[in-house]
Design an enzyme around this catalytic site. Structure first.
Site, PDB file in Angstrom:
ATOM      1  N   ASP A   1      -2.053  13.994  -9.897  1.00 25.74           N
ATOM      2  CA  ASP A   1      -2.176  12.882  -8.833  1.00 25.74           C
ATOM      3  C   ASP A   1      -1.012  13.106  -7.831  1.00 25.74           C
ATOM      4  O   ASP A   1      -0.051  12.747  -7.926  1.00 25.74           O
ATOM      5  CB  ASP A   1      -1.949  11.523  -9.662  1.00 25.74           C
ATOM      6  CG  ASP A   1      -2.058  10.367  -8.755  1.00 25.74           C
ATOM      7  OD1 ASP A   1      -3.304  10.026  -8.332  1.00 25.74           O
ATOM      8  OD2 ASP A   1      -1.119   9.671  -8.192  1.00 25.74           O
TER       9      ASP A   1
ATOM     10  N   TYR B   1       3.069  10.769  -0.198  1.00 26.21           N
ATOM     11  CA  TYR B   1       4.238  11.277  -0.819  1.00 26.21           C
ATOM     12  C   TYR B   1       5.082  12.507  -0.228  1.00 26.21           C
ATOM     13  O   TYR B   1       5.997  12.765  -0.574  1.00 26.21           O
ATOM     14  CB  TYR B   1       3.918  11.751  -2.463  1.00 26.21           C
ATOM     15  CG  TYR B   1       3.256  10.507  -3.195  1.00 26.21           C
ATOM     16  CD1 TYR B   1       3.150   9.509  -2.691  1.00 26.21           C
ATOM     17  CD2 TYR B   1       2.417  11.183  -4.279  1.00 26.21           C
ATOM     18  CE1 TYR B   1       2.650   8.465  -3.773  1.00 26.21           C
ATOM     19  CE2 TYR B   1       1.846  10.235  -5.234  1.00 26.21           C
ATOM     20  CZ  TYR B   1       2.029   8.867  -4.795  1.00 26.21           C
ATOM     21  OH  TYR B   1       1.425   7.939  -5.454  1.00 26.21           O
TER      22      TYR B   1
ATOM     23  N   LYS C   1      -4.679  11.002  -1.790  1.00 20.86           N
ATOM     24  CA  LYS C   1      -5.045   9.482  -1.439  1.00 20.86           C
ATOM     25  C   LYS C   1      -5.080   9.528   0.078  1.00 20.86           C
ATOM     26  O   LYS C   1      -4.223  10.268   0.636  1.00 20.86           O
ATOM     27  CB  LYS C   1      -4.015   8.522  -1.910  1.00 20.86           C
ATOM     28  CG  LYS C   1      -3.866   8.399  -3.160  1.00 20.86           C
ATOM     29  CD  LYS C   1      -2.913   7.661  -3.907  1.00 20.86           C
ATOM     30  CE  LYS C   1      -2.673   7.726  -5.540  1.00 20.86           C
ATOM     31  NZ  LYS C   1      -1.770   8.878  -5.845  1.00 20.86           N
TER      32      LYS C   1
ATOM     33  N   HIS D   1      -5.717   4.732  -0.496  1.00 22.75           N
ATOM     34  CA  HIS D   1      -4.360   4.302  -1.267  1.00 22.75           C
ATOM     35  C   HIS D   1      -4.114   2.871  -1.234  1.00 22.75           C
ATOM     36  O   HIS D   1      -3.686   2.236  -2.237  1.00 22.75           O
ATOM     37  CB  HIS D   1      -3.423   5.288  -0.504  1.00 22.75           C
ATOM     38  CG  HIS D   1      -1.859   5.456  -1.125  1.00 22.75           C
ATOM     39  ND1 HIS D   1      -1.215   6.320  -0.961  1.00 22.75           N
ATOM     40  CD2 HIS D   1      -1.553   4.576  -2.261  1.00 22.75           C
ATOM     41  CE1 HIS D   1      -0.176   6.417  -1.934  1.00 22.75           C
ATOM     42  NE2 HIS D   1      -0.388   5.126  -2.585  1.00 22.75           N
TER      43      HIS D   1
END
Length: 358
Positions: free
Chosen positions: A85, A90, A119, A152
């Site tokens: 994931d 990030y 995402k 997201h």
């Protein structure tokens, strides 16, 4: 979502195995499950694709050495994780991609063995920005496609390079976007073969219904990825998602990494909960494994963030035991609607998802 009842009031996904191109449904006894390869534990999504029920989380709560995400992914794949994931926000897709590529090149896995998800960040919710954002993620991940692309957050931010654009006063700059138009752009990404499945994250019931009721809807969301753990069990949202054949995917399943910028440090630590710890002692497992197993038996796909190789190998043991229906009810009783990741900087946006009951 397909499931099996083992007569204990606990439900687990039906395991489907592909054999010479034929899909075979197996009814597997709990004793047999323990001997099975955990990589086979998957559930069918509403578009016919399959998602492994245990995923490897890649969010880094604090600053880490640049090489750590790459090494973690390699260790995670070696430990048996096949669901990875990721997310643009990030800021480690390149490092994750290096790790994935390394394990494909050394023959540990083939691309088709992996379920890779990433995402769409909030600064790219305008329809014309969706596909370029996915193409950029694919470039960073060194992949031709992802298995799942997810919105997201339903909260739109001003487009640009900054993840959290601010004005001269340090206030977050929001954007106004029609989420149904964003979803249509997601559908086009699926049609273009850039992603096999499309879903959402942090959507409440109202926002899910807005997509589901959209005129001309081509593809339903396959999943809704939300914070979910014994302190926030999301029972009503889970029931709603099941009724619409949408898989609930749990993040913060172990109570989050408690990053100071996002989580109230005075909030209780989930894995120190006395009930959870007592149950862990009873089953001779860690509190983390109890929390993960709880989700699987509710029909929830669960993401686990591991900080070292020992945790990665331990988390794979989630397939080796089963909680009784009585203990599942005890864990249900821990719910206190406590949200670790409330993302309060989004609270003034009209699409902030956590103002609704669920």
């Amino acid at each position: 979502m397909a499931k099996l009842d083992y007569g204990l009031g606990c439900y687990l996904p039906v395991i489907r195995i592909t054999c010479e191109g034929r899909r075979i449904k197996q009814s597997v006894l709990i004793e047999e499950q323990q001997a099975m390869d955990p990589k086979g534990w998957r559930v069918e999504l509403n578009d016919g694709h399959f998602i492994p029920v245990l995923g490897f989380g890649t969010f880094e709560g604090e600053k880490v050495p640049k090489s750590k995400p790459t090494e973690d992914i390699k260790l995670g794949i070696d430990a048996g994780f096949r669901h990875i994931d990721c997310a643009h926000s990030y800021s480690n897709e390149k490092e994750i991609g290096l790790g994935i590529r390394s394990k494909i090149e050394d023959g540990t896995v083939k691309r088709e063995d992996l379920f890779c998800s990433t995402k769409l960040w909030s600064t790219f919710l305008r329809p014309e920005l969706v596909q370029p954002a996915l193409e950029n993620s694919l470039k960073n991940l060194q992949l031709d496609y992802v298995d799942q692309y997810i919105i997201h957050y339903p909260v739109a931010l001003k487009p640009g390079e900054e993840l959290f654009p601010e004005d001269e006063h340090g206030k977050l700059i929001f954007d106004t976007v029609d989420l149904c138009a964003t979803w249509e752009a997601m559908e086009k990404c699926k049609d273009a073969g850039l992603t096999k499945s499309i879903g959402v994250s942090n959507f409440n019931r109202r926002q899910l219904e807005m997509i589901l009721n959209k005129p001309g809807l081509k593809y339903k969301p396959v999943c809704n990825q939300v914070e979910c753990h014994p302190y926030l069990n999301q029972r009503k949202l889970l029931d709603f998602c099941k009724s619409k054949d949408i898989v609930l995917v749990a993040y913060c399943a172990l109570g989050s990494q408690r990053p100071k910028q996002w989580v109230d440090q005075s909030s209780p630590v989930l894995l120190e909960d006395p009930v959870l710890c007592a149950m862990a002692k009873k089953y001779e497992r860690s509190p983390a494994l109890i929390a993960l197993r709880y989700q699987l038996q509710r029909g929830v796909v669960v993401l686990a963030k591991c900080i070292n190789e020992k945790q990665m190998k331990e988390n794979m043991q989630v397939f080796e035991f089963q909680l009784t229906s009585e203990d599942m009810k005890v864990l249900d009783g821990l719910n206190q609607n406590l949200r670790y990741a409330s993302i309060k900087i989004f609270a003034d946006h009209p699409e902030y998802p956590f103002s609704d009951e669920y």
